[in-house]
Design a protein around this motif. Structure first.
Motif, PDB file in Angstrom:
ATOM      1  N   GLY A  30     -16.993  -5.586  82.734  1.00  0.00           N
ATOM      2  CA  GLY A  30     -17.396  -6.708  83.562  1.00  0.00           C
ATOM      3  C   GLY A  30     -16.452  -7.026  84.698  1.00  0.00           C
ATOM      4  N   GLY A  31     -15.291  -6.367  84.735  1.00  0.00           N
ATOM      5  CA  GLY A  31     -14.288  -6.709  85.740  1.00  0.00           C
ATOM      6  C   GLY A  31     -13.963  -5.572  86.678  1.00  0.00           C
ATOM      7  N   LEU A  32     -12.954  -5.788  87.513  1.00  0.00           N
ATOM      8  CA  LEU A  32     -12.512  -4.804  88.495  1.00  0.00           C
ATOM      9  C   LEU A  32     -11.007  -4.593  88.390  1.00  0.00           C
ATOM     10  CD1 LEU A  32     -14.525  -6.005  91.639  1.00  0.00           C
ATOM     11  CD2 LEU A  32     -14.931  -3.930  90.322  1.00  0.00           C
ATOM     12  N   SER A  33     -10.586  -3.386  88.762  1.00  0.00           N
ATOM     13  CA  SER A  33      -9.166  -3.062  88.880  1.00  0.00           C
ATOM     14  C   SER A  33      -8.998  -2.300  90.186  1.00  0.00           C
ATOM     15  CB  SER A  33      -8.696  -2.230  87.687  1.00  0.00           C
ATOM     16  OG  SER A  33      -7.308  -2.026  87.736  1.00  0.00           O
ATOM     17  N   ASP A  88      -9.304  -6.647  97.726  1.00  0.00           N
ATOM     18  CA  ASP A  88      -8.486  -6.084  96.647  1.00  0.00           C
ATOM     19  C   ASP A  88      -8.498  -7.034  95.455  1.00  0.00           C
ATOM     20  OD1 ASP A  88      -6.826  -7.976  98.113  1.00  0.00           O
ATOM     21  OD2 ASP A  88      -5.108  -7.202  96.995  1.00  0.00           O
ATOM     22  N   THR A  89      -8.180  -6.512  94.269  1.00  0.00           N
ATOM     23  CA  THR A  89      -8.201  -7.325  93.054  1.00  0.00           C
ATOM     24  C   THR A  89      -6.903  -7.164  92.271  1.00  0.00           C
ATOM     25  OG1 THR A  89      -9.048  -5.729  91.412  1.00  0.00           O
ATOM     26  CG2 THR A  89     -10.670  -6.763  92.886  1.00  0.00           C
ATOM     27  N   GLN A  90      -6.773  -8.011  91.264  1.00  0.00           N
ATOM     28  CA  GLN A  90      -5.703  -7.834  90.288  1.00  0.00           C
ATOM     29  C   GLN A  90      -5.994  -6.609  89.426  1.00  0.00           C
ATOM     30  OE1 GLN A  90      -2.795  -9.203  89.391  1.00  0.00           O
ATOM     31  NE2 GLN A  90      -2.700 -10.714  91.047  1.00  0.00           N
ATOM     32  N   ILE A  91      -4.992  -6.179  88.634  1.00  0.00           N
ATOM     33  CA  ILE A  91      -5.196  -5.005  87.784  1.00  0.00           C
ATOM     34  C   ILE A  91      -6.241  -5.286  86.714  1.00  0.00           C
ATOM     35  CG2 ILE A  91      -3.318  -5.554  86.159  1.00  0.00           C
ATOM     36  CD1 ILE A  91      -2.690  -2.462  86.264  1.00  0.00           C
ATOM     37  N   GLY A  94     -11.465  -9.974  88.416  1.00  0.00           N
ATOM     38  CA  GLY A  94     -12.887 -10.260  88.300  1.00  0.00           C
ATOM     39  C   GLY A  94     -13.653  -9.751  89.505  1.00  0.00           C
ATOM     40  N   ARG A  95     -14.947 -10.108  89.532  1.00  0.00           N
ATOM     41  CA  ARG A  95     -15.846  -9.578  90.565  1.00  0.00           C
ATOM     42  C   ARG A  95     -15.977 -10.495  91.783  1.00  0.00           C
ATOM     43  NH1 ARG A  95     -21.442  -8.560  88.686  1.00  0.00           N
ATOM     44  NH2 ARG A  95     -21.258 -10.580  87.646  1.00  0.00           N
ATOM     45  N   ASN A 388     -11.191 -10.097  83.562  1.00  0.00           N
ATOM     46  CA  ASN A 388     -12.490  -9.432  83.666  1.00  0.00           C
ATOM     47  C   ASN A 388     -13.655 -10.324  83.235  1.00  0.00           C
ATOM     48  OD1 ASN A 388     -11.082  -8.798  81.047  1.00  0.00           O
ATOM     49  ND2 ASN A 388     -13.109  -8.007  80.508  1.00  0.00           N
ATOM     50  N   GLU A 389     -13.357 -11.459  82.576  1.00  0.00           N
ATOM     51  CA  GLU A 389     -14.411 -12.386  82.175  1.00  0.00           C
ATOM     52  C   GLU A 389     -14.706 -13.439  83.245  1.00  0.00           C
ATOM     53  OE1 GLU A 389     -13.478 -13.975  78.351  1.00  0.00           O
ATOM     54  OE2 GLU A 389     -13.549 -12.023  77.354  1.00  0.00           O
ATOM     55  N   GLU A 390     -14.083 -13.319  84.400  1.00  0.00           N
ATOM     56  CA  GLU A 390     -14.406 -14.195  85.534  1.00  0.00           C
ATOM     57  C   GLU A 390     -15.915 -14.142  85.766  1.00  0.00           C
ATOM     58  OE1 GLU A 390     -11.759 -14.055  89.152  1.00  0.00           O
ATOM     59  OE2 GLU A 390     -13.535 -13.029  89.926  1.00  0.00           O
TER      60      GLU A 390
END
Length: 415
Positions: A30-33, A88-91, A94-95, A388-390
């Motif tokens: 569900g999330g991004l890295s 860009d996202t955290q390691i 979220g989306r 990732n649960e954002e």
């Protein structure tokens, strides 16, 4: 053709871009890295540039990788209005964090295309490089460079955790642009962002109008000790840099609890050490922390305690400490006229809104040092973010997107 007061953005089209982004650089479920200047960052930049070109926008990139998608106005001699955030996202990101703000800007310009309306002033959507600071420290470094806080050479010399250099990674992914990183004249800057806090969701608000940011002070420090065998080395002869860093960070956490009743926060964010192996004491360590509080004077007190704790922690372990980098942002920095304009749009469209303070750092903090700036917060479930649960639903963006649209158009078309 003019813009009617009841015109609304296409929330489904906006959401389709969110869903497409969510497929690039996936992390935990569900999330991004999607770390900055990584292969997935390049892929998302390419996707975003493609969307912008399809919308008839002119895309340019500066020397630190900031992307600008411009829609000309009727009078291009006038300073542009910028709408921006980051892709860009955290390691374990979220989306929506940052991403929603960039894609909201794109949706504003797509809606203008649909309406066949050409604003008096140009409008530019911006993707700022390395807002998160998850790979290269400090955060918000490229927007800081844009407003002159950092030089381009210093920015490109940042070294990541993996030993890579910022400038080299820009070249590798093909986003070391030819343009000088310099702000120039800007009429106004707007940034839409998820709240990254629980207030809007808990109060069932449609939107938050950001009136300022918690004053924050961050620090990166190094510790120098000496390697030695963990068995025979007496305690009084040890110079364990790892312990020095750990002592400092636990002191930082104590500072946070000391001021927590007044909504103060202190974060022990990171500790690295070398060799960091069993059987040997570490001779180097590096730690990152920050403090923040709604009151500026109190933040300064917390920052001074953080500084004193640094050198006390080093002294207790026989090590030396060096402050490698410091940063601060926040306060009552947003333009009162722009903020009032956002309120008026919220009232006119009958959204359930409130004034709110930002507790996190944003590129808007740097832009506010250069030009009139305002932020809009949209709700996110339980305030969960950098996780990732954002989670958000399309309806969470309806108020924020439409307020942004009409506020930007009103600003762009004014005499």
């Amino acid at each position: 053709m003019g813009i009617s007061a009841d015109m609304r953005v296409d929330i489904d089209r906006f959401w389709s871009t969110i869903e497409a982004s969510a497929k690039v650089g996936q992390g935990r479920p569900g999330g991004l890295s999607r770390l900055t200047l990584s292969d997935s960052d390049r892929e998302m930049r390419d996707v975003f540039a493609g969307w912008c070109k399809e919308a008839g926008l002119t895309v340019s990139v500066d020397e630190v990788g900031n992307m600008f998608a411009r829609r000309d106005g009727r009078d291009n001699s006038l300073a542009p209005i910028l709408i921006g955030s980051h892709l860009d996202t955290q390691i374990n990101g979220g989306r929506f964090d940052g991403i929603a703000g960039v894609l909201a800007g794109l949706e504003v310009l797509r809606q203008l295309n649909d309406a066949g309306h050409h604003t008096k002033r140009p409008i530019v959507v911006v993707n700022w490089t390395n807002e998160e600071g998850a790979r290269f420290s400090p955060p918000m470094v490229a927007s800081g460079c844009f407003v002159g806080k950092y030089s381009a050479a210093w920015t490109k010399d940042r070294i990541g955790d993996d030993g890579t250099r910022f400038g080299d990674e820009l070249e590798r992914i093909g986003y070391a642009g030819p343009d000088v990183c310099k702000a120039g004249d800007i009429d106004a800057y707007y940034e839409l962002h998820i709240e990254q806090g629980p207030i809007l969701d808990a109060e069932r608000r449609d939107v938050g109008i950001v009136v300022g940011g918690y004053p924050s002070h961050g620090m990166r420090a190094s510790f120098s000790g000496r390697t030695a065998h963990t068995g025979p080395t007496p305690m009084n002869l040890r110079q364990n840099a790892l312990v020095a860093g750990a002592r400092w960070l636990t002191s930082i956490d104590d500072i946070g609890w000391e001021y927590a009743v007044y909504d103060g926060k202190a974060t022990a964010a990171r500790l690295t050490a070398w060799p960091n192996k069993p059987g040997i004491l570490s001779d180097t360590a590096e730690a990152v922390c920050d403090v923040r509080h709604p009151d500026l004077a109190t933040t300064k007190v917390m920052a001074e305690k953080m500084r004193r704790a640094l050198f006390e922690s080093a002294a207790k372990t026989g090590c030396t400490a060096t402050i490698e980098d410091e940063w601060q942002w926040g306060g009552d920095i947003f333009d009162t006229n722009l903020v009032q304009g956002l309120r008026e749009q919220a009232i006119r469209m009958e959204f359930n809104w409130r004034d709110i303070h930002s507790q996190a750092g944003h590129d808007a903090y740097h832009l506010a040092l250069h030009c009139p700036t305002a932020m809009i917060f949209t709700p996110c479930k339980d305030g969960i973010t950098h996780n990732n649960e954002e989670h958000c639903e399309p309806e969470d963006f309806v108020a924020g997107l439409n307020i942004l649209f009409h506020a930007v158009i009103g600003r762009a078309d004014r005499d």
